[in-house]
Design a protein around this motif. Structure first.
Motif, PDB file in Angstrom:
ATOM      1  N   GLU A   1       0.873  -1.179   0.000  1.00  0.00           N
ATOM      2  CA  GLU A   1       0.000   0.000   0.000  1.00  0.00           C
ATOM      3  C   GLU A   1       0.904   1.220   0.000  1.00  0.00           C
ATOM      4  O   GLU A   1       1.811   1.334   0.845  1.00  0.00           O
ATOM      5  CB  GLU A   1      -0.922   0.001   1.215  1.00  0.00           C
ATOM      6  CG  GLU A   1      -2.186   0.807   1.034  1.00  0.00           C
ATOM      7  CD  GLU A   1      -3.218   0.096   0.145  1.00  0.00           C
ATOM      8  OE1 GLU A   1      -4.246   0.723  -0.157  1.00  0.00           O
ATOM      9  OE2 GLU A   1      -3.011  -1.077  -0.227  1.00  0.00           O
ATOM     10  N   VAL A   2       0.669   2.123  -0.946  1.00  0.00           N
ATOM     11  CA  VAL A   2       1.553   3.276  -1.122  1.00  0.00           C
ATOM     12  C   VAL A   2       0.758   4.554  -0.912  1.00  0.00           C
ATOM     13  O   VAL A   2      -0.215   4.823  -1.626  1.00  0.00           O
ATOM     14  CB  VAL A   2       2.179   3.272  -2.530  1.00  0.00           C
ATOM     15  CG1 VAL A   2       3.165   4.429  -2.665  1.00  0.00           C
ATOM     16  CG2 VAL A   2       2.867   1.935  -2.819  1.00  0.00           C
ATOM     17  N   TRP A   3       1.172   5.350   0.066  1.00  0.00           N
ATOM     18  CA  TRP A   3       0.591   6.675   0.316  1.00  0.00           C
ATOM     19  C   TRP A   3       1.595   7.727  -0.130  1.00  0.00           C
ATOM     20  O   TRP A   3       2.809   7.565   0.076  1.00  0.00           O
ATOM     21  CB  TRP A   3       0.276   6.866   1.793  1.00  0.00           C
ATOM     22  CG  TRP A   3      -0.834   6.014   2.323  1.00  0.00           C
ATOM     23  CD1 TRP A   3      -2.152   6.345   2.432  1.00  0.00           C
ATOM     24  CD2 TRP A   3      -0.735   4.682   2.862  1.00  0.00           C
ATOM     25  NE1 TRP A   3      -2.871   5.321   2.986  1.00  0.00           N
ATOM     26  CE2 TRP A   3      -2.027   4.284   3.260  1.00  0.00           C
ATOM     27  CE3 TRP A   3       0.324   3.784   3.040  1.00  0.00           C
ATOM     28  CZ2 TRP A   3      -2.285   3.037   3.829  1.00  0.00           C
ATOM     29  CZ3 TRP A   3       0.072   2.542   3.603  1.00  0.00           C
ATOM     30  CH2 TRP A   3      -1.225   2.172   3.993  1.00  0.00           C
ATOM     31  N   TYR A   4       1.120   8.840  -0.685  1.00  0.00           N
ATOM     32  CA  TYR A   4       2.029   9.809  -1.284  1.00  0.00           C
ATOM     33  C   TYR A   4       1.335  11.168  -1.392  1.00  0.00           C
ATOM     34  O   TYR A   4       0.106  11.245  -1.423  1.00  0.00           O
ATOM     35  CB  TYR A   4       2.443   9.329  -2.685  1.00  0.00           C
ATOM     36  CG  TYR A   4       1.256   8.982  -3.563  1.00  0.00           C
ATOM     37  CD1 TYR A   4       0.672   9.929  -4.414  1.00  0.00           C
ATOM     38  CD2 TYR A   4       0.690   7.706  -3.522  1.00  0.00           C
ATOM     39  CE1 TYR A   4      -0.431   9.612  -5.198  1.00  0.00           C
ATOM     40  CE2 TYR A   4      -0.412   7.377  -4.305  1.00  0.00           C
ATOM     41  CZ  TYR A   4      -0.968   8.332  -5.134  1.00  0.00           C
ATOM     42  OH  TYR A   4      -2.064   8.018  -5.896  1.00  0.00           O
ATOM     43  N   PRO A   5       2.108  12.250  -1.450  1.00  0.00           N
ATOM     44  CA  PRO A   5       1.508  13.556  -1.727  1.00  0.00           C
ATOM     45  C   PRO A   5       0.863  13.550  -3.096  1.00  0.00           C
ATOM     46  O   PRO A   5       1.430  13.028  -4.061  1.00  0.00           O
ATOM     47  CB  PRO A   5       2.717  14.504  -1.671  1.00  0.00           C
ATOM     48  CG  PRO A   5       3.730  13.784  -0.832  1.00  0.00           C
ATOM     49  CD  PRO A   5       3.551  12.339  -1.163  1.00  0.00           C
ATOM     50  N   ALA A   6      -0.336  14.117  -3.180  1.00  0.00           N
ATOM     51  CA  ALA A   6      -1.136  13.957  -4.400  1.00  0.00           C
ATOM     52  C   ALA A   6      -1.698  15.282  -4.896  1.00  0.00           C
ATOM     53  O   ALA A   6      -1.797  16.262  -4.151  1.00  0.00           O
ATOM     54  CB  ALA A   6      -2.286  12.978  -4.136  1.00  0.00           C
TER      55      ALA A   6
ATOM     56  N   VAL B   1       6.748   9.631   0.905  1.00  0.00           N
ATOM     57  CA  VAL B   1       6.114   8.493   0.243  1.00  0.00           C
ATOM     58  C   VAL B   1       6.245   7.319   1.201  1.00  0.00           C
ATOM     59  O   VAL B   1       7.349   6.962   1.609  1.00  0.00           O
ATOM     60  CB  VAL B   1       6.775   8.170  -1.110  1.00  0.00           C
ATOM     61  CG1 VAL B   1       6.247   6.841  -1.663  1.00  0.00           C
ATOM     62  CG2 VAL B   1       6.530   9.293  -2.101  1.00  0.00           C
ATOM     63  N   VAL B   2       5.113   6.740   1.576  1.00  0.00           N
ATOM     64  CA  VAL B   2       5.088   5.668   2.577  1.00  0.00           C
ATOM     65  C   VAL B   2       4.623   4.386   1.906  1.00  0.00           C
ATOM     66  O   VAL B   2       3.547   4.344   1.305  1.00  0.00           O
ATOM     67  CB  VAL B   2       4.151   6.021   3.750  1.00  0.00           C
ATOM     68  CG1 VAL B   2       4.242   4.953   4.836  1.00  0.00           C
ATOM     69  CG2 VAL B   2       4.494   7.397   4.315  1.00  0.00           C
ATOM     70  N   VAL B   3       5.437   3.345   2.017  1.00  0.00           N
ATOM     71  CA  VAL B   3       5.138   2.054   1.405  1.00  0.00           C
ATOM     72  C   VAL B   3       5.027   1.009   2.512  1.00  0.00           C
ATOM     73  O   VAL B   3       6.013   0.718   3.187  1.00  0.00           O
ATOM     74  CB  VAL B   3       6.232   1.649   0.404  1.00  0.00           C
ATOM     75  CG1 VAL B   3       5.913   0.284  -0.211  1.00  0.00           C
ATOM     76  CG2 VAL B   3       6.389   2.709  -0.691  1.00  0.00           C
ATOM     77  N   ALA B   4       3.828   0.482   2.699  1.00  0.00           N
ATOM     78  CA  ALA B   4       3.581  -0.531   3.731  1.00  0.00           C
ATOM     79  C   ALA B   4       3.467  -1.898   3.068  1.00  0.00           C
ATOM     80  O   ALA B   4       2.789  -2.056   2.052  1.00  0.00           O
ATOM     81  CB  ALA B   4       2.319  -0.203   4.520  1.00  0.00           C
TER      82      ALA B   4
END
Length: 426
Positions: free
Chosen positions: A74-79, A159-162
């Motif tokens: 799961e990748v969270w990022y500035p959008a 950028v966060v990759v879980a």
């Protein structure tokens, strides 16, 4: 009449739960828990780590079977949100203790997130790419169990990759030996995978967006074990014997192959309730191999990882790292995850797998957001946030005197129940 009131209460509770977003700041949240100024996107990606040891099918007759480890990320990022697009998604996770447990069967459940699914990434400002944070869950756990923190960090320019670690989630939990072996290998594979995606022309949406040379690891429980193992805490000879066939020697202190794999791209570690200190996983020489700045977070009543014989032992033993220890007085092992969702309430064991008996989980979440923001801001962005970590030391009786003036960023009277230690690298 009483039944009618109960029904109304249940309906209202359901409506509140349906609108809840984990990670939102309580009125007493410390300053740096506040969400950042950037909008957040989220995507689900799958990658494959080929030609890995299939430990669960190894035998005397076939000591080296190979397979592909499929890792869901799961990748969270500035959008940058399109017109009409909102920071809202619904995550689907799994309850239970693993497959084939009739007392706690695997059951899907959903909860809200403040992120826009598949939104376009925001270009990094002034040519500076966003630092990378890799997050590793507990055993069993999932890539979604700390969304309050992953979304928060993405809103602040990370950028966060879980990772869903194969054979270690609630959906596919398998023999513990796989988790012992593969956490470090998964972490490094994901780091290398994201680094490849980051290159211009890769075709991945992260091309030119993320800086994999400026990375941190966040790990909870077995994720904390894996993070420490990744940055230099080679396991002991005693621990190597826990895994059949000598396979864990690849992660053992003193092994030249292991020592050569220390990765300078990893600049910081956050270890929530890291497992292993009370289980002879590391000896003094192994812990001394860590040179990466580390923030430890734990409850002083942790009955899974251990506290004095567990987390404190790791904190004190990583003598060559600049490190901090945040302690929740009265806290047990669940210092990292989201609060229990309404679905958790139907089974006491499912509820206790996320909840804390004394602490409010939302308060823990806010405090974690605050300290992780300060720590990673210093280590990965060189932000002037050191004052938020210059807190009073423990006193002779092992406690911190309550004085709101000394706890920068905390509202008046809101530092109660916390202890803080700092040890510089030797």
């Amino acid at each position: 009449m009483r039944g009618w009131l109960l029904a109304v209460c249940l309906v209202v509770a359901g409506q509140v739960a349906a609108q809840e977003y984990f990670g939102d700041a309580r009125p007493d949240a410390p300053e740096l828990a506040a969400r950042g100024s950037l909008q957040v996107g989220v995507r689900t990606l799958v990658t494959e780590h080929k030609d890995q040891l299939d430990l669960l099918h190894a035998s005397a007759e076939q000591p080296n079977p190979r397979y592909t480890r499929k890792l869901t990320l799961e990748v969270w990022y500035p959008a940058q949100l399109a017109a009409g697009q909102k920071e809202h998604t619904v995550y689907t996770d799994v309850l239970g203790a693993g497959p084939n447990d009739p007392k706690r069967p695997n059951t899907p459940f959903q909860f809200n997130g403040r992120a826009a699914r598949d939104a376009a990434p925001a270009p990094a400002t002034a040519g500076t790419r966003y630092p990378l944070v890799i997050l590793s869950h507990g055993y069993p756990g999932s890539r979604l169990q700390m969304s309050y923190l992953t979304e928060n960090l993405a809103s602040k320019g990370y950028v966060v990759v879980a990772i869903d670690h194969l054979e270690s989630t609630r959906a596919d939990k398998a023999n513990f030996a796989s988790t012992l072996l593969n956490r470090r290998l998964d972490d490094l594979f994901v780091l290398n995978t994201v680094a490849a995606w980051a290159k211009p022309g890769s075709g991945n949406f992260l091309a030119g967006v993320v800086d994999a040379d400026n990375a941190a690891l966040i790990g909870y429980s077995m994720g904390g074990y894996g993070a420490l193992n990744t940055v230099g805490a080679g396991v002991s000879a005693t621990a190597a014997a826990y895994v059949p066939g000598g396979a864990l020697a690849i992660n053992q202190q003193g092994n030249p192959q292991y020592e050569a794999a220390r990765d300078p791209r990893i600049k910081a570690v956050v270890a929530f309730a890291p497992w292993g200190g009370a289980n002879k996983i590391w000896d003094a020489a192994g812990l001394a191999g860590v040179r990466t700045p580390t923030l430890f977070i734990s409850g002083d009543q942790d009955d899974v990882a251990g506290y004095k014989d567990g987390v404190v032992k790791l904190f004190e033993g990583t003598i060559h790292a600049d490190r901090y220890l945040l302690t929740y007085v009265g806290g047990r092992h669940n210092s990292a995850p989201n609060p229990p969702s309404p679905a958790h309430w139907s089974n006491p064991d499912d509820f206790q797998s996320y909840s804390e008996p004394v602490w409010d989980s939302r308060r823990i979440n806010n405090i974690n957001q605050h300290f992780v923001t300060a720590f990673l801001g210093i280590q990965l962005k060189r932000q002037p946030l050191q004052a938020y970590l210059e807190l009073p030391p423990l006193q002779a009786d092992g406690t911190v005197k309550e004085d709101p003036g000394l706890w920068k960023g905390f509202p008046k009277r809101a530092a109660l129940g916390l202890e803080w230690r700092h040890l510089p690298a030797q």
